[in-house]
Design an enzyme around this catalytic site. Structure first.
Site, PDB file in Angstrom:
ATOM      1  N   ARG A   1      38.211  39.726  49.031  1.00 40.57           N
ATOM      2  CA  ARG A   1      38.793  38.165  50.003  1.00 40.57           C
ATOM      3  C   ARG A   1      38.817  38.672  51.589  1.00 40.57           C
ATOM      4  O   ARG A   1      39.108  39.942  51.662  1.00 40.57           O
ATOM      5  CB  ARG A   1      39.939  37.848  49.594  1.00 40.57           C
ATOM      6  CG  ARG A   1      40.011  37.359  48.101  1.00 40.57           C
ATOM      7  CD  ARG A   1      41.476  36.311  47.771  1.00 40.57           C
ATOM      8  NE  ARG A   1      41.218  36.059  46.569  1.00 40.57           N
ATOM      9  CZ  ARG A   1      42.158  34.838  46.217  1.00 40.57           C
ATOM     10  NH1 ARG A   1      42.934  34.364  46.740  1.00 40.57           N
ATOM     11  NH2 ARG A   1      42.093  34.384  44.738  1.00 40.57           N
TER      12      ARG A   1
ATOM     13  N   THR B   1      35.053  26.328  40.806  1.00 38.34           N
ATOM     14  CA  THR B   1      35.933  27.761  41.590  1.00 38.34           C
ATOM     15  C   THR B   1      35.664  28.951  40.765  1.00 38.34           C
ATOM     16  O   THR B   1      35.693  28.894  39.617  1.00 38.34           O
ATOM     17  CB  THR B   1      37.404  27.444  41.413  1.00 38.34           C
ATOM     18  OG1 THR B   1      37.758  26.271  42.309  1.00 38.34           O
ATOM     19  CG2 THR B   1      38.196  28.600  41.923  1.00 38.34           C
TER      20      THR B   1
ATOM     21  N   SER C   1      43.230  41.643  41.220  1.00 43.06           N
ATOM     22  CA  SER C   1      42.724  41.075  42.484  1.00 43.06           C
ATOM     23  C   SER C   1      43.935  40.694  43.358  1.00 43.06           C
ATOM     24  O   SER C   1      44.532  41.659  43.922  1.00 43.06           O
ATOM     25  CB  SER C   1      41.708  39.913  42.220  1.00 43.06           C
ATOM     26  OG  SER C   1      41.221  39.637  43.198  1.00 43.06           O
ATOM     27  N   HIS C   2      44.173  39.474  43.733  1.00 40.97           N
ATOM     28  CA  HIS C   2      45.191  39.197  44.802  1.00 40.97           C
ATOM     29  C   HIS C   2      46.527  39.213  44.127  1.00 40.97           C
ATOM     30  O   HIS C   2      47.425  39.013  44.738  1.00 40.97           O
ATOM     31  CB  HIS C   2      44.911  37.809  45.327  1.00 40.97           C
ATOM     32  CG  HIS C   2      44.923  36.727  44.207  1.00 40.97           C
ATOM     33  ND1 HIS C   2      43.664  36.423  43.461  1.00 40.97           N
ATOM     34  CD2 HIS C   2      45.554  35.524  44.048  1.00 40.97           C
ATOM     35  CE1 HIS C   2      44.145  35.531  42.669  1.00 40.97           C
ATOM     36  NE2 HIS C   2      45.019  34.951  43.072  1.00 40.97           N
TER      37      HIS C   2
ATOM     38  N   ASP D   1      41.455  44.020  45.643  1.00 38.25           N
ATOM     39  CA  ASP D   1      40.217  44.617  45.445  1.00 38.25           C
ATOM     40  C   ASP D   1      39.250  44.311  46.490  1.00 38.25           C
ATOM     41  O   ASP D   1      37.995  44.814  46.223  1.00 38.25           O
ATOM     42  CB  ASP D   1      39.863  44.155  44.030  1.00 38.25           C
ATOM     43  CG  ASP D   1      39.598  42.596  43.994  1.00 38.25           C
ATOM     44  OD1 ASP D   1      40.050  41.960  44.826  1.00 38.25           O
ATOM     45  OD2 ASP D   1      38.629  42.056  43.174  1.00 38.25           O
TER      46      ASP D   1
ATOM     47  N   SER E   1      39.609  29.860  49.090  1.00 39.54           N
ATOM     48  CA  SER E   1      40.625  30.877  48.671  1.00 39.54           C
ATOM     49  C   SER E   1      40.157  32.317  49.292  1.00 39.54           C
ATOM     50  O   SER E   1      40.585  33.377  49.013  1.00 39.54           O
ATOM     51  CB  SER E   1      40.571  31.025  47.272  1.00 39.54           C
ATOM     52  OG  SER E   1      39.313  31.641  46.696  1.00 39.54           O
TER      53      SER E   1
ATOM     54  N   LYS F   1      32.057  38.439  46.603  1.00 39.72           N
ATOM     55  CA  LYS F   1      32.524  38.084  47.714  1.00 39.72           C
ATOM     56  C   LYS F   1      32.944  39.344  48.469  1.00 39.72           C
ATOM     57  O   LYS F   1      33.315  40.420  47.823  1.00 39.72           O
ATOM     58  CB  LYS F   1      33.735  36.979  47.829  1.00 39.72           C
ATOM     59  CG  LYS F   1      34.862  37.482  46.769  1.00 39.72           C
ATOM     60  CD  LYS F   1      35.845  36.218  46.616  1.00 39.72           C
ATOM     61  CE  LYS F   1      37.102  36.932  45.776  1.00 39.72           C
ATOM     62  NZ  LYS F   1      36.732  36.129  44.346  1.00 39.72           N
TER      63      LYS F   1
ATOM     64  N   GLU G   1      34.300  30.265  49.307  1.00 38.60           N
ATOM     65  CA  GLU G   1      35.207  29.501  48.701  1.00 38.60           C
ATOM     66  C   GLU G   1      36.701  29.359  49.579  1.00 38.60           C
ATOM     67  O   GLU G   1      36.898  30.380  50.553  1.00 38.60           O
ATOM     68  CB  GLU G   1      35.984  30.064  47.194  1.00 38.60           C
ATOM     69  CG  GLU G   1      35.217  30.566  46.614  1.00 38.60           C
ATOM     70  CD  GLU G   1      35.559  30.903  45.017  1.00 38.60           C
ATOM     71  OE1 GLU G   1      35.761  30.053  44.435  1.00 38.60           O
ATOM     72  OE2 GLU G   1      35.749  32.004  44.809  1.00 38.60           O
TER      73      GLU G   1
ATOM     74  N   ARG H   1      43.915  38.705  33.197  1.00 30.09           N
ATOM     75  CA  ARG H   1      44.823  39.448  33.843  1.00 30.09           C
ATOM     76  C   ARG H   1      46.081  39.137  33.225  1.00 30.09           C
ATOM     77  O   ARG H   1      46.345  38.147  32.315  1.00 30.09           O
ATOM     78  CB  ARG H   1      45.106  38.570  35.225  1.00 30.09           C
ATOM     79  CG  ARG H   1      43.745  38.706  35.993  1.00 30.09           C
ATOM     80  CD  ARG H   1      43.907  37.886  37.527  1.00 30.09           C
ATOM     81  NE  ARG H   1      42.639  37.786  38.046  1.00 30.09           N
ATOM     82  CZ  ARG H   1      42.396  37.481  39.071  1.00 30.09           C
ATOM     83  NH1 ARG H   1      43.252  37.389  40.106  1.00 30.09           N
ATOM     84  NH2 ARG H   1      40.955  37.636  39.777  1.00 30.09           N
TER      85      ARG H   1
HETATM   86  C1  VG1 Z   1      41.341  32.017  42.524  1.00 31.01           C
HETATM   87  C2  VG1 Z   1      40.750  31.188  43.549  1.00 31.01           C
HETATM   88  C3  VG1 Z   1      39.239  31.441  43.460  1.00 31.01           C
HETATM   89  C4  VG1 Z   1      38.821  32.633  43.285  1.00 31.01           C
HETATM   90  C5  VG1 Z   1      39.734  33.479  41.966  1.00 31.01           C
HETATM   91  C6  VG1 Z   1      39.320  34.877  42.117  1.00 31.01           C
HETATM   92  O1  VG1 Z   1      41.255  31.624  41.363  1.00 31.01           O
HETATM   93  O2  VG1 Z   1      41.119  30.004  43.672  1.00 31.01           O
HETATM   94  O3  VG1 Z   1      38.581  30.695  44.391  1.00 31.01           O
HETATM   95  O4  VG1 Z   1      37.294  32.978  43.046  1.00 31.01           O
HETATM   96  O5  VG1 Z   1      40.896  33.252  42.428  1.00 31.01           O
HETATM   97  O6  VG1 Z   1      39.559  35.623  43.278  1.00 31.01           O
HETATM   98  P1  VG1 Z   1      42.331  30.407  40.563  1.00 31.01           P
HETATM   99  O7  VG1 Z   1      41.723  30.003  39.320  1.00 31.01           O
HETATM  100  O8  VG1 Z   1      43.392  30.937  40.313  1.00 31.01           O
HETATM  101  O9  VG1 Z   1      42.422  29.235  41.538  1.00 31.01           O
HETATM  102  V1  VG1 Z   1      40.020  37.118  43.181  1.00 31.01           V
HETATM  103  O10 VG1 Z   1      39.862  38.055  44.626  1.00 31.01           O
HETATM  104  O11 VG1 Z   1      41.627  36.974  42.887  1.00 31.01           O
HETATM  105  O12 VG1 Z   1      39.237  37.859  41.967  1.00 31.01           O
HETATM  106 CO    CO Z   2      39.858  40.051  44.934  1.00 31.64          CO
END
Ligand code: VG1
Ligand code: CO
Length: 661
Positions: free
Chosen positions: A373, A437, A188-189, A370, A466, A477, A464, A83
């Site tokens: 979640r 994670t 993603s988020h 995406d 998250s 997920k 998770e 990213r």
């Molecule tokens: C975060 C979450 C993790 C999740 C990842 C991808 O990672 O904590 O649980 O699997 O995002 O989710 P991090 O390293 O920022 O804590 V997604 O839906 O953004 O691909």
């Molecule tokens: Co996502």
């Protein structure tokens, strides 16, 4: 260099009408959102000789070329894909002017996939995105690089948009599971739009996110590459063409436009009882609200909830995908899904706003950019993701995918998720795994039999903290899956509710669970965009003073909350034996009254600039009288104690977190 873009008459009769009838398809312009130079000046022909030549082909005249490039530092995928700010991917960032950012990354990815596949380039790949800014342009660039490398079949969903779970389903089952992988364009988020994030994830042939071995090799390759292969002079593919249309890019490579929904709808129909849900959808006292956050999950919610299950259109909000997610942060939590949270009769700390709860929908859910979640809430009742996972596990009989197999054969959670699942797994006597994670660590457990011919843990449930929950129906997920799971739980809970009687609500299911198993108070503080050096200093301090330090030398604190043990989490994969270290710093505490609690510090691996510190707080409570309290207030003194110990404020200058969820 003219290129004939031929829509081959390969439209399958059965596919087209079903696609045409779905309202979920949002036609998108193939507009290139930012000007990008047409730079493909050829220097070397792939077939030898200094002169570029047209390929002898009957229907296509795109030209294969190899373009020199140089390694670009920093292409190390994190928790889930690579990213970066979109301007970096576009090659227009002021500091890192790299015209070939996407090409370098994709070439490195293909070289790695080839090396992993006995030297054979993958034959069939999916290219799809979550619709964020730069989605469509990136699809065009990637298809050319894939064709330049000889990938024969490139599947692109109509409109270019597909949720991550839908890509996983299509890799696993489309044309008998013939895809070798999927390239998913998403951060993603993380927010999208100019100045925001873009990203690329890669999923392998069973639909699972690429493991660390793959992404490490990709990164190494990105530091060595000197050229990439592509196709020149081809016009853009029309991603809005009907499913089944093919575009020939070279004599050996073609893009096929596919229906994004087919395989995903099929696996969900196999997992749940759609007829029963359709019936329940008609119940006058039952209503749902799904917030698509303008991400890729929206059209899938429209297709499944409205067209397949018959819920009214008013059950959806923000389900049209937008390049900037309508300016919102597409992360389904109490802070960023504020509108839904309010509509569900909740305050931002997750507690009930009684005045609004009585008119709220029965069940609310949201997903991220995406679509993988989920946030789950009942009227006036927020369900933490860790609780949701434990409750789904306890209610396995309500979910046909588990019920048909006679129950779950394995469950897993990420280490920072609460131990709510552990207690249920123990009482049901199911093997439990605690992973680092990131979804990639669940892949091997779900594929233990399928890929490694070892013990079968499917049906498998994992999640998770998250806001990620899923099963082996795919290898990702799945936001919509979680909503359907909770609808199924409510149907089951109400199977004996007589007509005219009030329905058993989400809050009843939650309270019954706590009464049975106790409550794990849980919340997470996120400190976003912290200076990297400051964050690293804090991590070093925790390691030096607490992980490797002498805890008995610590002074008593007036709070009475004592640090009693520590651990740095490392994981040995039970299926392939690989070891992953440095996965979180765990501090175990004991209150004066003997209660145990846990705080974890971790640096995020999904940010695109600076560092994000995550602090995970958890305390187990058996006193029923306290179940009604809000988690952030119960955990405040624990948070204060941990923050003081690790000198978070002194080192980062942050007085409060960016988000508490
Ligand atoms: C975060 C979450 C993790 C999740 C990842 C991808 O990672 O904590 O649980 O699997 O995002 O989710 P991090 O390293 O920022 O804590 V997604 O839906 O953004 O691909
Ligand atoms: Co996502």
């Amino acid at each position: 260099m003219k290129f004939s873009c031929i829509a081959v008459a390969a439209v399958t009769i059965s596919l087209l009408p079903s696609f045409a009838s779905t309202e979920a398809f949002v036609p998108r312009t193939v507009s290139i959102l930012t000007p990008r130079e047409k730079y493909y000046a050829p220097v070397k022909n792939l077939y030898g000789g200094g002169q570029q030549q047209h390929l002898a082909a009957s229907s296509s005249s795109g030209t294969l070329a190899e373009i020199p490039t140089s390694p670009i530092p920093g292409m190390k995928p994190g928790t889930s894909g690579l990213r970066k700010k979109v301007e970096i991917w576009q090659g227009i960032d002021d500091e890192i002017k790299e015209k070939y950012y996407v090409e370098n990354f994709i070439q490195s990815l293909l070289d790695t996939a080839k090396a992993n596949n006995k030297g054979e380039i993958p034959k069939t790949l999916i290219v799809a995105g979550d619709g964020r800014y730069f989605n469509d342009e990136a699809i065009q660039i990637i298809c050319r690089v894939l064709a330049g490398n000889g990938v024969e079949n490139i599947w692109v969903p109509r409109s270019g948009i597909m949720s991550t779970p839908a890509v996983s389903a299509a890799i696993r089952t489309r044309e008998g599971g013939s895809a070798d992988g999927g390239i998913i364009l998403t951060a993603s988020h993380n927010p999208g739009g100019p100045g925001e994030d873009f990203g690329i994830k890669y999923n392998e042939n069973y639909g699972q996110p690429a493991g660390e071995e793959f992404t490490d090799a990709l990164y190494e390759r990105s530091l060595e590459i000197s050229s990439f292969k592509t196709v020149q002079g081809s016009p853009d593919i029309n991603i809005n063409a009907p499913a089944g249309t093919t575009f020939s890019l070279s004599p050996t490579s073609a893009v096929t436009i596919i229906d994004p929904f087919t395989e995903y709808v099929k696996v969900l129909k196999e997992s749940f009882n759609f007829d029963e849900i359709c019936e329940f959808a008609k119940h006058p006292d039952f209503s749902i609200l799904f917030d698509g956050m303008h991400g890729a999950g929206g059209p899938f919610a429209q297709r499944i909830l409205i067209e397949e299950l018959g819920f009214p259109k008013s059950s959806l909000m923000r389900c049209d995908p937008r390049p900037d997610f309508g300016g919102c942060h597409p992360d389904p939590n109490l802070t960023y899904a504020a509108e839904l949270v309010k509509k569900m009769g909740l305050k931002s700390d997750g507690s009930a706003d009684e005045s609004a709860a009585s008119t709220a929908p029965t069940l609310g859910a949201s997903n991220d950019g995406d679509g993988d979640r989920n946030l789950i809430a009942g009227a006036g009742c927020f369900v933490t993701p860790s609780d949701s996972l434990a409750m789904i596990c306890d209610n396995w009989k309500a979910i046909p995918h588990f019920e048909k197999a006679g129950g779950l054969k394995g469950v897993a959670r990420s280490m920072p998720s609460s131990a709510a699942l552990d207690i249920v797994a123990e009482s049901l006597d199911i093997p439990l795994f605690i992973t680092p994670t990131g979804w990639k660590f669940f892949g091997n457990l779900m594929g233990s039999k399928e890929q490694f011919d070892k013990r079968d843990y499917t049906p498998f449930l994992c999640g998770e903290e998250s806001f990620g929950t899923g099963t082996d129906h795919i290898r990702e997920k799945d936001g919509l899956w979680a909503m359907l799971a909770w609808i199924s739980i409510l149907i089951d809970a109400n199977k004996d509710t007589a007509e005219g009687q009030p329905l058993i609500q989400v809050k009843d299911v939650v309270m019954n669970h706590w009464v049975k198993y106790g409550r794990h108070f849980y919340c997470r503080y996120d400190y976003e965009a912290v200076e990297t050096d400051a964050a690293n200093k804090m991590v070093d301090l925790i390691r030096d003073n607490y992980i490797n330090g002498d805890l008995s030398a610590l002074n008593e604190d007036p709070s009475g909350i004592k640090l009693v043990a520590t651990e740095e989490f490392a994981y040995t994969d039970p299926v392939d034996g690989s070891v992953t270290s440095n996965q979180g710093l765990i501090l175990f505490f004991r209150y004066a009254n003997g209660d145990d609690a846990r705080v974890i510090f971790r640096l995020s691996g999904t940010g695109s600039a600076g560092a994000t510190i995550r602090m995970y707080l958890e305390k187990y409570e058996k006193e029923k009288e306290r179940y009604g309290e809000a988690a952030p207030s119960i955990l405040k003194s624990l948070a204060d104690r941990a923050i003081a110990l690790v000198q978070l404020q002194e080192l980062t200058g942050r007085e409060s977190p960016s988000v508490i969820t």
